[in-house]
Write a protein that holds these residues in place. Structure first.
Motif, PDB file in Angstrom:
ATOM      1  N   LYS A 155       0.842  -1.201   0.000  1.00 38.82           N
ATOM      2  CA  LYS A 155       0.000   0.000   0.000  1.00 38.82           C
ATOM      3  C   LYS A 155       0.874   1.246   0.000  1.00 38.82           C
ATOM      4  N   PRO A 156       0.618   2.178  -0.929  1.00 37.50           N
ATOM      5  CA  PRO A 156       1.367   3.439  -0.928  1.00 37.50           C
ATOM      6  C   PRO A 156       1.123   4.228   0.352  1.00 37.50           C
ATOM      7  N   ASP A 157       2.116   5.000   0.776  1.00 32.28           N
ATOM      8  CA  ASP A 157       1.929   5.888   1.911  1.00 32.28           C
ATOM      9  C   ASP A 157       0.851   6.919   1.591  1.00 32.28           C
ATOM     10  N   SER A 158       0.186   7.392   2.621  1.00 35.78           N
ATOM     11  CA  SER A 158      -0.974   8.283   2.424  1.00 35.78           C
ATOM     12  C   SER A 158      -0.614   9.596   1.747  1.00 35.78           C
ATOM     13  N   GLN A 187       1.254  10.018  -0.820  1.00 37.36           N
ATOM     14  CA  GLN A 187       1.691   9.802  -2.201  1.00 37.36           C
ATOM     15  C   GLN A 187       0.638  10.193  -3.235  1.00 37.36           C
ATOM     16  N   ASN A 188      -0.543  10.586  -2.775  1.00 34.91           N
ATOM     17  CA  ASN A 188      -1.615  11.066  -3.664  1.00 34.91           C
ATOM     18  C   ASN A 188      -1.995  10.053  -4.737  1.00 34.91           C
ATOM     19  N   LEU A 189      -2.123   8.803  -4.316  1.00 37.97           N
ATOM     20  CA  LEU A 189      -2.510   7.751  -5.250  1.00 37.97           C
ATOM     21  C   LEU A 189      -3.921   7.229  -4.986  1.00 37.97           C
ATOM     22  N   GLY A 190      -4.699   7.954  -4.209  1.00 40.84           N
ATOM     23  CA  GLY A 190      -6.078   7.567  -3.972  1.00 40.84           C
ATOM     24  C   GLY A 190      -6.193   6.195  -3.332  1.00 40.84           C
ATOM     25  N   ASP A 191      -7.044   5.347  -3.932  1.00 37.56           N
ATOM     26  CA  ASP A 191      -7.267   4.000  -3.388  1.00 37.56           C
ATOM     27  C   ASP A 191      -6.321   2.952  -3.967  1.00 37.56           C
ATOM     28  N   PHE A 192      -5.348   3.385  -4.767  1.00 32.21           N
ATOM     29  CA  PHE A 192      -4.445   2.434  -5.421  1.00 32.21           C
ATOM     30  C   PHE A 192      -3.723   1.574  -4.385  1.00 32.21           C
ATOM     31  N   ASP A 193      -3.748   0.260  -4.594  1.00 33.12           N
ATOM     32  CA  ASP A 193      -2.982  -0.666  -3.758  1.00 33.12           C
ATOM     33  C   ASP A 193      -2.848  -1.999  -4.483  1.00 33.12           C
ATOM     34  N   THR A 194      -2.073  -2.887  -3.896  1.00 33.67           N
ATOM     35  CA  THR A 194      -1.917  -4.249  -4.410  1.00 33.67           C
ATOM     36  C   THR A 194      -2.168  -5.205  -3.260  1.00 33.67           C
ATOM     37  N   LYS A 195      -3.165  -6.051  -3.395  1.00 33.85           N
ATOM     38  CA  LYS A 195      -3.432  -7.031  -2.335  1.00 33.85           C
ATOM     39  C   LYS A 195      -4.155  -8.239  -2.935  1.00 33.85           C
ATOM     40  N   TYR A 196      -3.733  -9.407  -2.487  1.00 33.88           N
ATOM     41  CA  TYR A 196      -4.365 -10.646  -2.952  1.00 33.88           C
ATOM     42  C   TYR A 196      -4.064 -11.777  -1.972  1.00 33.88           C
ATOM     43  N   GLY A 197      -4.956 -12.770  -1.997  1.00 29.81           N
ATOM     44  CA  GLY A 197      -4.764 -13.979  -1.206  1.00 29.81           C
ATOM     45  C   GLY A 197      -4.445 -15.151  -2.114  1.00 29.81           C
ATOM     46  N   ILE A 198      -3.734 -16.149  -1.568  1.00 29.57           N
ATOM     47  CA  ILE A 198      -3.329 -17.331  -2.343  1.00 29.57           C
ATOM     48  C   ILE A 198      -3.724 -18.586  -1.568  1.00 29.57           C
ATOM     49  N   LYS A 213      -6.777  -2.484  -6.127  1.00 33.11           N
ATOM     50  CA  LYS A 213      -7.598  -1.368  -6.582  1.00 33.11           C
ATOM     51  C   LYS A 213      -6.767  -0.350  -7.355  1.00 33.11           C
ATOM     52  N   ASN A 214      -7.433   0.360  -8.275  1.00 36.53           N
ATOM     53  CA  ASN A 214      -6.789   1.486  -8.945  1.00 36.53           C
ATOM     54  C   ASN A 214      -7.049   2.763  -8.151  1.00 36.53           C
ATOM     55  N   ILE A 215      -6.617   3.903  -8.660  1.00 40.79           N
ATOM     56  CA  ILE A 215      -6.743   5.165  -7.926  1.00 40.79           C
ATOM     57  C   ILE A 215      -8.203   5.478  -7.602  1.00 40.79           C
ATOM     58  N   ALA A 216      -9.090   5.143  -8.524  1.00 40.93           N
ATOM     59  CA  ALA A 216     -10.518   5.440  -8.328  1.00 40.93           C
ATOM     60  C   ALA A 216     -11.220   4.428  -7.444  1.00 40.93           C
TER      61      ALA A 216
END
Length: 366
Positions: free
Chosen positions: A307-310, A312-323, A346-349
């Protein structure tokens, strides 16, 4: 007399042939005693949640390890060492159903049928080794590798393969690297430096990395730090980003049928989305249980989050998944498995960025 001479000559000729054969045999034995070939054929097939079907590489590779003792005394243990490993592109690259647990090819090698993964030479003396070339980084070996156990889909939260194979930043398979390692009992220490010309203000050490790892009674704890000393603000694909830093700490426990591990990473200018590099924090969790009597069947589960730091102005952008993974071990380091990656990135939106994937695969090692 002529008959006796011919008989004698025939015996001498046979002895010479035997000597030549013996010499050839000794030469082959000498080489094979110093060189150990290995390989791993890894393929997967599956489908994404929107219905796309694909067959993909899962980081197949072949290689050679070699070692030659320079001292007669075993107590001296002074050796020339080296390793050469090639990645194989057994199928065309697939953008939808991707099984590779690392980025595969390095810069300018995407699509190549054969490409260099690792290639180094060096020396070892007792607990120390010094190598130079291209090799798995100190960052990976001493902190990230303990949690790199999924047969497919793992690896984002650790920051190892941040760009291509991590060779530019030094966290993955580091390019043009010098590494010093120390191993004794459960303690491992390492330091590395990359010597390249990245910018106009090039330095003798372009990146450096430090790491430590300790194992005792099934517990393992490791930490590592990697920093780009010489980078550029707007890097080309073969250049490092200025201000790139990565820190990771990881802990795991393994006993009998069970293994569990957790890592936490702090990153600055290390990950990229589009043309933007951002600061972030990552977490990765891994668990495995061998549930059959012969310990050949296992089930594994875990997750990866970045997750980007707050700021960084990337909105809701993150990377997360389960395996989730179910596998059968039919030979040492060889498995057949079914696995799924449930992606919630999620993307920025705030919309879904990646598809979830379901697949099966085989890994045959030799």
């Amino acid at each position: 007399m002529l008959t006796l001479f011919c008989f004698s000559y025939s015996i001498n000729a046979q002895t010479t042939d035997e000597k030549e054969t013996q010499t050839q045999t000794n030469w082959i034995e000498e080489i094979t005693s110093r060189v150990t070939p290995y390989g791993s054929i890894r393929l997967g097939a599956g489908f994404a949640e929107k219905g796309e079907i694909g067959i993909s590489n899962n980081s197949p590779r072949v290689g050679l390890n070699f070692s030659h003792r320079l001292s007669q005394s075993e107590t001296d243990n002074f050796n020339i060492i080296g390793r050469l490993e090639f990645g194989l592109n057994l199928t065309s690259r697939d953008d939808t159903v991707e099984f590779a647990i690392d980025a595969g090819e390095g810069i300018a090698q995407v699509g190549d049928a054969v490409f260099t993964r690792i290639g180094y030479a060096g020396v070892s003396y007792k607990e120390f080794s010094l190598i130079f070339g291209k090799n798995n980084s100190i960052y990976y070996n001493l902190a990230a590798s303990e949690l790199d156990d999924f047969l497919a889909f793992g690896g984002t939260g650790l920051g190892v393969w941040n760009i291509s194979d991590g060779g530019i930043s030094g966290t993955g398979r580091a390019n043009q690297v010098i590494q010093l390692n120390y191993k004794k009992k459960g303690l491992s220490l390492g330091a590395q430096a990359q010597a390249r010309n990245i910018s106009e203000n090039s330095k003798s050490i372009d990146t450096y990395g430090l790491g430590a790892n300790y194992k005792t009674n099934g517990f393992t704890i490791g930490l590592a730090y990697n920093k780009v000393n010489d980078g550029v603000d707007d890097p080309l694909p073969n250049q490092a980003k200025s201000g790139d830093e990565a820190f990771i700490t990881a802990a795991s426990f393994e006993k009998n049928r069970f293994k569990i591990g957790l890592s936490y990473g702090i990153f600055k200018n290390h990950h990229r989305t589009g043309d933007m590099f951002y600061d972030s924090k990552g977490v990765e969790f891994y668990s495995r249980y061998k549930f059959s009597t012969n310990k050949r069947w296992h089930v594994a589960a875990g997750f990866s989050s970045l997750k980007p730091d707050s700021n960084q102005n990337l909105g809701d952008f993150d990377t997360k998944y389960g395996i989730l993974e179910l596998a059968y071990n039919f030979k040492k380091s060889s498995h057949i498995f079914v696995s799924t990656k449930q992606d919630q990135s999620k993307n920025i939106a705030g919309s879904s960025r990646n598809q979830s994937v379901y697949g099966l695969g085989i890994r045959f090692a030799f």
